[in-house]
Enzyme design. Structure first.
Site, PDB file in Angstrom:
ATOM      1  N   LYS A 133      -7.991   9.093   5.621  1.00 11.21           N
ATOM      2  CA  LYS A 133      -9.077   8.462   4.867  1.00 11.21           C
ATOM      3  C   LYS A 133      -9.905   9.472   4.083  1.00 11.21           C
ATOM      4  O   LYS A 133     -10.219  10.548   4.602  1.00 11.21           O
ATOM      5  CB  LYS A 133      -9.954   7.682   5.856  1.00 11.21           C
ATOM      6  CG  LYS A 133     -11.131   6.946   5.276  1.00 11.21           C
ATOM      7  CD  LYS A 133     -10.782   6.043   4.105  1.00 11.21           C
ATOM      8  CE  LYS A 133      -9.678   5.061   4.417  1.00 11.21           C
ATOM      9  NZ  LYS A 133      -9.196   4.353   3.191  1.00 11.21           N
TER      10      LYS A 133
ATOM     11  N   ARG B  59       0.874  -1.191   0.000  1.00 12.24           N
ATOM     12  CA  ARG B  59       0.000   0.000   0.000  1.00 12.24           C
ATOM     13  C   ARG B  59       0.910   1.241   0.000  1.00 12.24           C
ATOM     14  O   ARG B  59       1.926   1.251   0.697  1.00 12.24           O
ATOM     15  CB  ARG B  59      -0.930   0.023   1.231  1.00 12.24           C
ATOM     16  CG  ARG B  59      -2.006  -1.053   1.171  1.00 12.24           C
ATOM     17  CD  ARG B  59      -3.079  -0.838   2.218  1.00 12.24           C
ATOM     18  NE  ARG B  59      -4.026   0.181   1.819  1.00 12.24           N
ATOM     19  CZ  ARG B  59      -4.969   0.659   2.627  1.00 12.24           C
ATOM     20  NH1 ARG B  59      -5.060   0.227   3.880  1.00 12.24           N
ATOM     21  NH2 ARG B  59      -5.826   1.581   2.206  1.00 12.24           N
TER      22      ARG B  59
ATOM     23  N   ASP C 241      -2.450   8.995   7.977  1.00 12.81           N
ATOM     24  CA  ASP C 241      -1.614   8.019   7.280  1.00 12.81           C
ATOM     25  C   ASP C 241      -0.241   8.585   6.948  1.00 12.81           C
ATOM     26  O   ASP C 241       0.719   7.849   6.752  1.00 12.81           O
ATOM     27  CB  ASP C 241      -2.312   7.537   6.005  1.00 12.81           C
ATOM     28  CG  ASP C 241      -3.450   6.603   6.375  1.00 12.81           C
ATOM     29  OD1 ASP C 241      -4.537   7.107   6.727  1.00 12.81           O
ATOM     30  OD2 ASP C 241      -3.238   5.378   6.385  1.00 12.81           O
TER      31      ASP C 241
HETATM   32  O1  MRU Z   1      -7.649   2.355   4.218  1.00  9.39           O
HETATM   33  P1  MRU Z   1      -7.432   2.244   5.685  1.00  9.39           P
HETATM   34  O2  MRU Z   1      -8.587   1.664   6.411  1.00  9.39           O
HETATM   35  O3  MRU Z   1      -6.118   1.579   6.020  1.00  9.39           O
HETATM   36  O4  MRU Z   1      -7.315   3.757   6.166  1.00  9.39           O
HETATM   37  C1  MRU Z   1      -7.094   4.008   7.525  1.00  9.39           C
HETATM   38  C2  MRU Z   1      -7.084   5.441   7.878  1.00  9.39           C
HETATM   39  O5  MRU Z   1      -7.194   6.307   7.043  1.00  9.39           O
HETATM   40  C3  MRU Z   1      -6.854   5.755   9.319  1.00  9.39           C
HETATM   41  O6  MRU Z   1      -7.525   6.929   9.677  1.00  9.39           O
HETATM   42  C4  MRU Z   1      -5.349   5.950   9.557  1.00  9.39           C
HETATM   43  O7  MRU Z   1      -4.619   4.903   9.004  1.00  9.39           O
HETATM   44  C5  MRU Z   1      -5.043   6.057  10.990  1.00  9.39           C
HETATM   45  S1  MRU Z   1      -5.270   4.521  11.843  1.00  9.39           S
HETATM   46  C6  MRU Z   1      -4.751   4.752  13.429  1.00  9.39           C
END
Ligand code: MRU
Length: 351
Positions: free
Chosen positions: A254, A99, A243
């Protein structure tokens, strides 16, 4: 808070289990109705699980990748860390490619690489200790951030969160959800709202379930109800994870986070980003330089495997967006709180 806080009551879920031989991941594609661990016995199985979102959330991805390196080491013969580093590099590259947006993945792999430097014949044990340290440090950071973030929230507040940032997304306790756990436990937060987080429904499927497991009442809203909710004055803080946090404070999270930040500012609510310092990427100057993952448009064309959109319709599915620093009131990491982030404040906090 640490001495008095009842972690056993407020933090029951663990998404990542290392058995000594394999990595067990609580399969987040199946929650909330099936609670089942997926067993990964090779690093490529870990990479596939990350790509398929069986494990997700920036810190959880990093921790899983670190254990993936331990699994890759099982099939490598090397006399010392330097030799092992060369032999393991292709597996690390495959894990890194799983990813693109969450920097915690590359960060954890860089730590595993660094641990090999100078390691002798015991390099396998060195890797295993490093993966465990990454997981342990994440849990400790989350608990500390819970304290720091909750302290910003006045008694009687309402909060809105997005996606899933809880135990499911970390080694435990969570980032934004850790702040919410601590805020509820301290009596500062009276009302918790969770956005459903289309299209993968991390809020509806994961956050709502996780809070229910821990006895924290939460109200689910459609993502499109957020501005309407904020207008009522029921919510004082929007609290989200990250992220990747850039050198100027711009934050990838997200998809849908950016519009929450705009709506919060418009309605006088405050906006808090909570993430461990492993999510801070001082090498990326600003949000324009972040690679935004785009996933299968098919995620938008149906719900729960049932097609809801006519055949022949195009869809665009970016799964992260970037909130500019000027819309962020506080970035909370285990190193402290950066209010109204700027390049200078970020440099002072993170070097
Ligand atoms: O696609 P995802 O579910 O991995 O995205 C997760 C997020 O965007 C979370 O808000 C972020 O990773 C923080 S998790 C502590």
């Amino acid at each position: 808070m640490n001495d008095a806080f009842d972690y056993a009551r407020y933090d029951r879920i663990r998404p990542i289990r290392w058995t000594g031989d394999a990595l067990e991941l609580l399969d987040q594609r199946k929650l909330p109705f099936v609670v089942e661990y997926l067993t990964c016995a090779t690093s490529d199985e870990v990479a596939a699980a990350i790509h398929a979102l069986a494990v997700r959330g920036a810190p959880a991805i990093g921790i899983s990748a670190a254990w993936g390196v331990v699994l890759a080491a099982r099939v490598v013969e090397a006399a010392d860390g330097a030799q092992a580093g060369i032999a393991l590099e292709p597996a690390l590259q495959r894990l890194n490619a799983a990813r693109p947006t969450a920097v915690n993945l590359a960060w954890a792999l860089a730590r595993m690489r660094a641990a090999l430097h100078g390691a002798g014949a015991d390099w396998r044990a060195v890797l295993e200790r490093e993966a465990q340290a990454i997981a342990d440090e994440d849990l400790a950071a989350n608990r500390h951030m819970g304290e720091l973030g909750a302290a910003l929230i006045a008694s009687g507040s309402g909060v809105l969160t997005h996606c899933n940032t809880g135990s499911l997304a970390t080694a435990g306790f969570g980032t934004a959800l850790g702040v919410i756990r601590a805020g509820v436990a301290q009596g500062r937060i009276d009302r918790v709202f969770a956005g459903e987080t289309r299209p993968w429904q991390q809020g509806a499927r994961l956050t709502a379930w996780e809070l229910q497991q821990d006895g924290i009442p939460a109200t689910l809203i459609a993502d499109s109800a957020a501005s309407h909710l904020l207008k009522t004055g029921t919510v004082q803080w929007v609290v989200v994870g990250a992220d990747r946090i850039c050198a100027n404070g711009d934050t990838a999270n997200k998809i849908g986070t950016y519009q929450l930040a705009i709506a919060a500012r418009h309605h006088g609510a405050r906006f808090m980003v909570v993430a461990p310092s492993s999510t801070v990427d001082m090498a990326t100057p600003d949000g324009d330089a972040i690679e935004i993952e785009e996933r299968d448009p098919g995620e938008l064309l149906g719900i729960g495997g049932v097609r809801t959109v006519a055949e022949g319709i195009a869809a665009w599915n970016p799964v992260f967006d970037v909130t500019p620093a000027e819309l962020i009131d506080a970035i909370v990491t285990e190193k402290g709180v950066v209010e109204r982030p700027t390049v200078a404040k970020m440099r002072a906090a993170f070097g």
